[in-house]
Design an enzyme around this catalytic site. Sequence first.
Site, mmCIF file in Angstrom:
data_model
loop_
_atom_site.group_PDB
_atom_site.id
_atom_site.type_symbol
_atom_site.label_atom_id
_atom_site.label_comp_id
_atom_site.label_asym_id
_atom_site.label_seq_id
_atom_site.Cartn_x
_atom_site.Cartn_y
_atom_site.Cartn_z
ATOM 1 N N ASP A 242 -28.778 31.178 5.508
ATOM 2 C CA ASP A 242 -29.026 29.895 4.855
ATOM 3 C C ASP A 242 -27.887 28.952 5.253
ATOM 4 O OD1 ASP A 242 -29.653 27.760 3.260
ATOM 5 O OD2 ASP A 242 -29.818 28.891 1.402
ATOM 6 N N LYS B 158 -27.593 17.252 3.364
ATOM 7 C CA LYS B 158 -26.215 16.933 3.043
ATOM 8 C C LYS B 158 -25.510 16.220 4.196
ATOM 9 C CE LYS B 158 -26.947 19.523 -0.622
ATOM 10 N NZ LYS B 158 -28.295 20.056 -0.980
ATOM 11 N N TRP C 41 -27.213 30.889 -4.763
ATOM 12 C CA TRP C 41 -27.853 29.665 -5.238
ATOM 13 C C TRP C 41 -28.914 30.031 -6.276
ATOM 14 C CZ3 TRP C 41 -32.411 26.936 -2.556
ATOM 15 C CH2 TRP C 41 -32.673 25.702 -3.175
#
Length: 399
Positions: A210, A245, A129
Amino acid sequence: FETIPTAPPDSILGLTEAFKADANPEKINLGVGVYKDAQGRTPVLASVKEAEQRILAGQASKSYLPIDGAPEYAQQVRDMLFGDRHPLAASPRTRTVHTPGGTGALRVAGDLLHTQLPGATLWLSDPTWANHPAIFEAAGVATKTFPYFDKASNGLAFDAMLDALRKIPAGDAVLLHACCHNPTGVDPTPEQWRAIAKLLAERRLLPLVDFAYQGFGQGLDEDAAGLRAICDAVDELLICSSFSKNFGLYNERVGALTIVGATPDAAEAALSQVKVCVRRSYSNPPAHGAMIVTTILGDAGLQKQWQAELAAMRDRINGMRRLFAASLDKRRVALGGSDNSFITRQNGMFSFSGLNKQQVERLRSEYAIYIVGSGRISVAGMTEANMDRLCDAIAAVVK
């Protein structure tokens, strides 16, 4: 402030600003990782609306939360991560701190590494990311990379990854994406996860997991297989999780940092230091988003409704993957060298398309299609209505 230089725009969020300023009525934003429905909207889930109504009716105070957040929220986080029957879900070896989003959890983890393990290097996948390096640089944590993505196969560079992990000094930390790897969408298989976990234990490396997309890949439990394999192999790890999300709570900033210690005393000591980091940063977490999560997961009916909504989001994204690959095939455009089947094998919101920076720039300047410079495409932003225009544009810039 006249001596302060202007900072460049964020590589991802800056795209949204440019998209909003674009006057083209047919513009398409496939940069930021935000779910869109078939009409191109980011909806509020019905289960979230119902939870908020219950919260509004019953809330009696707006007082501060504790530094580490509400204990009932922490328990719901652990039940989701590990499964409510897993020993770690209720173990005194685990502690959870409520953070402002998954990004907040990563920064707190970085602060902990910097203050308590100052000699440790954090190893990041190549690629990772875009914000990962910046977060840990700001926290004062040294970072290096290990191989992850194989461009030739558009898959996992598994052997190269293991070879690199074997050479990392004991005591260093390794950041792993639990599922729906950002930006590639390429995840290890369950067997590969077990091999990775075994190596982490043998090398005495600290996993930092993560976990931003639980439920967006294959399912809530399926997406946790890698994390649970790591938990079976190592004594200590850190987990950064998010509900942005899977609950659609993007602007509520709901996340958590979960600590697993080798002993209850070790976990408690780590928690005490994390609380110091939190106090120095944002003092204590915001309440509303966590109350939504706690309300939904604490009610059987709401939880069932939410799981159905999550499955619908996941199914729509997977449907867009299949349609995207088929639409490119129809135009005889193969982003993967020989075919586009790799797109359907990827997981989650993103596809690492293989488009280069020049092609991405042409898509933006000539067609008002906004994609991250690395070629990462947000599949979650595709719709049936914009698919033909998108694929026509890709065919034009590739050919």
